[in-house]
Design a protein around this motif. Structure first.
Motif, PDB file in Angstrom:
ATOM      1  N   MET A   1       0.823  -1.232  -0.030  1.00 38.12           N
ATOM      2  CA  MET A   1      -0.054   0.077  -0.009  1.00 38.12           C
ATOM      3  C   MET A   1       0.906   1.496   0.030  1.00 38.12           C
ATOM      4  O   MET A   1       2.037   1.384   0.667  1.00 38.12           O
ATOM      5  CB  MET A   1      -0.960   0.040   1.225  1.00 38.12           C
ATOM      6  CG  MET A   1      -0.312   0.129   2.532  1.00 38.12           C
ATOM      7  SD  MET A   1      -1.486  -0.303   3.748  1.00 38.12           S
ATOM      8  CE  MET A   1      -0.873   0.681   4.956  1.00 38.12           C
TER       9      MET A   1
ATOM     10  N   TYR B   1      -0.678   4.476   0.818  1.00 39.93           N
ATOM     11  CA  TYR B   1      -0.927   5.291   1.916  1.00 39.93           C
ATOM     12  C   TYR B   1      -1.151   4.510   3.248  1.00 39.93           C
ATOM     13  O   TYR B   1      -1.707   3.209   3.090  1.00 39.93           O
ATOM     14  CB  TYR B   1      -2.386   5.783   1.742  1.00 39.93           C
ATOM     15  CG  TYR B   1      -2.546   6.450   0.117  1.00 39.93           C
ATOM     16  CD1 TYR B   1      -2.283   7.804   0.426  1.00 39.93           C
ATOM     17  CD2 TYR B   1      -2.785   5.826  -0.911  1.00 39.93           C
ATOM     18  CE1 TYR B   1      -2.518   8.596  -1.076  1.00 39.93           C
ATOM     19  CE2 TYR B   1      -2.766   6.554  -2.210  1.00 39.93           C
ATOM     20  CZ  TYR B   1      -2.678   8.064  -1.977  1.00 39.93           C
ATOM     21  OH  TYR B   1      -2.900   8.759  -3.265  1.00 39.93           O
TER      22      TYR B   1
ATOM     23  N   SER C   1      -3.258   4.369   6.272  1.00 41.56           N
ATOM     24  CA  SER C   1      -4.670   5.018   6.247  1.00 41.56           C
ATOM     25  C   SER C   1      -5.509   4.545   7.711  1.00 41.56           C
ATOM     26  O   SER C   1      -5.259   3.346   8.192  1.00 41.56           O
ATOM     27  CB  SER C   1      -5.467   4.553   5.269  1.00 41.56           C
ATOM     28  OG  SER C   1      -4.966   4.665   4.024  1.00 41.56           O
TER      29      SER C   1
ATOM     30  N   PHE D   1      -9.600   4.866   9.525  1.00 39.76           N
ATOM     31  CA  PHE D   1     -10.817   5.391   9.826  1.00 39.76           C
ATOM     32  C   PHE D   1     -11.084   5.948  11.293  1.00 39.76           C
ATOM     33  O   PHE D   1     -11.247   5.067  12.003  1.00 39.76           O
ATOM     34  CB  PHE D   1     -11.888   4.612   9.295  1.00 39.76           C
ATOM     35  CG  PHE D   1     -12.978   5.411   8.961  1.00 39.76           C
ATOM     36  CD1 PHE D   1     -13.543   6.015   7.591  1.00 39.76           C
ATOM     37  CD2 PHE D   1     -13.974   5.404   9.859  1.00 39.76           C
ATOM     38  CE1 PHE D   1     -14.680   6.637   7.474  1.00 39.76           C
ATOM     39  CE2 PHE D   1     -15.295   6.086   9.667  1.00 39.76           C
ATOM     40  CZ  PHE D   1     -15.581   6.701   8.578  1.00 39.76           C
TER      41      PHE D   1
ATOM     42  N   TRP E   1     -11.394   9.057   7.209  1.00 41.62           N
ATOM     43  CA  TRP E   1     -10.181   9.039   6.856  1.00 41.62           C
ATOM     44  C   TRP E   1      -8.850   9.813   7.020  1.00 41.62           C
ATOM     45  O   TRP E   1      -9.005  10.804   6.854  1.00 41.62           O
ATOM     46  CB  TRP E   1     -10.016   8.356   5.244  1.00 41.62           C
ATOM     47  CG  TRP E   1     -10.580   7.201   5.211  1.00 41.62           C
ATOM     48  CD1 TRP E   1     -12.116   7.029   4.335  1.00 41.62           C
ATOM     49  CD2 TRP E   1     -10.371   5.786   5.496  1.00 41.62           C
ATOM     50  NE1 TRP E   1     -12.470   5.703   4.530  1.00 41.62           N
ATOM     51  CE2 TRP E   1     -11.580   4.882   5.045  1.00 41.62           C
ATOM     52  CE3 TRP E   1      -9.534   5.032   6.108  1.00 41.62           C
ATOM     53  CZ2 TRP E   1     -11.685   3.396   5.393  1.00 41.62           C
ATOM     54  CZ3 TRP E   1      -9.376   3.890   6.381  1.00 41.62           C
ATOM     55  CH2 TRP E   1     -10.530   2.815   5.991  1.00 41.62           C
TER      56      TRP E   1
ATOM     57  N   ARG F   1      -4.968   9.819   6.143  1.00 42.21           N
ATOM     58  CA  ARG F   1      -4.006   8.993   5.372  1.00 42.21           C
ATOM     59  C   ARG F   1      -2.829   9.763   5.174  1.00 42.21           C
ATOM     60  O   ARG F   1      -2.706  10.913   5.438  1.00 42.21           O
ATOM     61  CB  ARG F   1      -4.716   8.901   3.910  1.00 42.21           C
ATOM     62  CG  ARG F   1      -6.097   8.280   4.034  1.00 42.21           C
ATOM     63  CD  ARG F   1      -6.352   7.837   2.409  1.00 42.21           C
ATOM     64  NE  ARG F   1      -5.790   6.420   2.294  1.00 42.21           N
ATOM     65  CZ  ARG F   1      -5.684   5.994   1.166  1.00 42.21           C
ATOM     66  NH1 ARG F   1      -6.383   6.580   0.074  1.00 42.21           N
ATOM     67  NH2 ARG F   1      -5.296   4.853   0.961  1.00 42.21           N
TER      68      ARG F   1
ATOM     69  N   ALA G   1      -5.831  10.080  -3.305  1.00 44.37           N
ATOM     70  CA  ALA G   1      -6.134   9.774  -1.865  1.00 44.37           C
ATOM     71  C   ALA G   1      -7.333   9.506  -1.476  1.00 44.37           C
ATOM     72  O   ALA G   1      -7.731   8.861  -0.571  1.00 44.37           O
ATOM     73  CB  ALA G   1      -5.628  10.992  -1.199  1.00 44.37           C
TER      74      ALA G   1
ATOM     75  N   VAL H   1      -9.848   4.739  -1.111  1.00 46.35           N
ATOM     76  CA  VAL H   1      -9.353   3.834   0.088  1.00 46.35           C
ATOM     77  C   VAL H   1      -9.653   2.474  -0.089  1.00 46.35           C
ATOM     78  O   VAL H   1     -11.083   1.989  -0.357  1.00 46.35           O
ATOM     79  CB  VAL H   1      -9.837   4.281   1.429  1.00 46.35           C
ATOM     80  CG1 VAL H   1      -9.226   3.742   2.359  1.00 46.35           C
ATOM     81  CG2 VAL H   1      -9.541   5.716   1.480  1.00 46.35           C
TER      82      VAL H   1
ATOM     83  N   VAL I   1     -10.667  -0.915   0.983  1.00 49.01           N
ATOM     84  CA  VAL I   1     -11.317  -1.374   2.329  1.00 49.01           C
ATOM     85  C   VAL I   1     -11.819  -2.895   2.326  1.00 49.01           C
ATOM     86  O   VAL I   1     -12.143  -3.288   3.413  1.00 49.01           O
ATOM     87  CB  VAL I   1     -12.345  -0.494   3.041  1.00 49.01           C
ATOM     88  CG1 VAL I   1     -11.860   0.860   3.341  1.00 49.01           C
ATOM     89  CG2 VAL I   1     -13.568  -0.419   1.971  1.00 49.01           C
TER      90      VAL I   1
END
Length: 161
Positions: free
Chosen positions: A62, A64, A66, A68, A134, A136, A153, A156, A158
């Motif tokens: 990945m 980013y 991240s 939540f 989020w 990030r 960005a 995401v 998930v």
């Protein structure tokens, strides 16, 4: 075989950044709530009686990092000194640390839009209020990365099938 021969090699780990929160979390630590071949979902929960939590989807490769956030106030941590946290536009900040690394920081609300101008980060890395959405971070490795990272960005990852 002399006294001046190297006997071991030491390579310290330095954390460039971490996603955290101002408020206390539960003492249960991180909880894996989903696991698969490509990654895991890790949850940090607030103390009993609260609905606070941070969900971290962690996937191989990945770009980013991240989280939540629900009911927590985001805080960016680093083993290095954060020299600059500068708003680029709504929901986008430039971070520089004393290791010479640049990062992009994003705040994307629960609707998938960049956070409005009522959200900002203090120089110590703390967002000035709780956030629902989020947070990030991504490393800028070349000047052309900024535009690409900013564009992608809000997308995401998930889940997986």
């Amino acid at each position: 075989n002399g006294a001046d021969k190297i006997r071991y090699y030491f390579s310290p780990f330095v954390s460039e950044f971490g996603l955290s929160a101002v408020e206390r979390a539960s003492k249960e630590g991180q909880v894996i709530v989903k696991e698969g071949l490509f990654g895991v979902h890790v949850e940090v929960r607030g103390p009993a009686g609260t609905q606070r939590k941070i969900l971290f989807p962690i996937y191989s490769g990945m770009s980013y990092v991240s989280g939540f956030y629900t009911g927590f106030t985001p805080k960016i941590l680093s083993d290095r000194t954060l020299l600059v946290i500068e708003r680029v536009s709504n929901g986008i900040w430039k971070l520089l640390n004393n290791g010479g690394k640049e990062f992009r920081l994003y705040a994307i609300n629960a609707s998938g839009d960049f956070a409005d101008d009522s959200f900002d980060f203090h120089p110590n890395g703390t967002m000035q209020k709780t956030f629902e959405g989020w947070i990030r971070l991504a490393e800028v490795q070349a000047p052309g990365d900024r535009q690409i990272l900013d564009f992608h960005a809000p997308a995401v990852l998930v889940d997986w099938q």
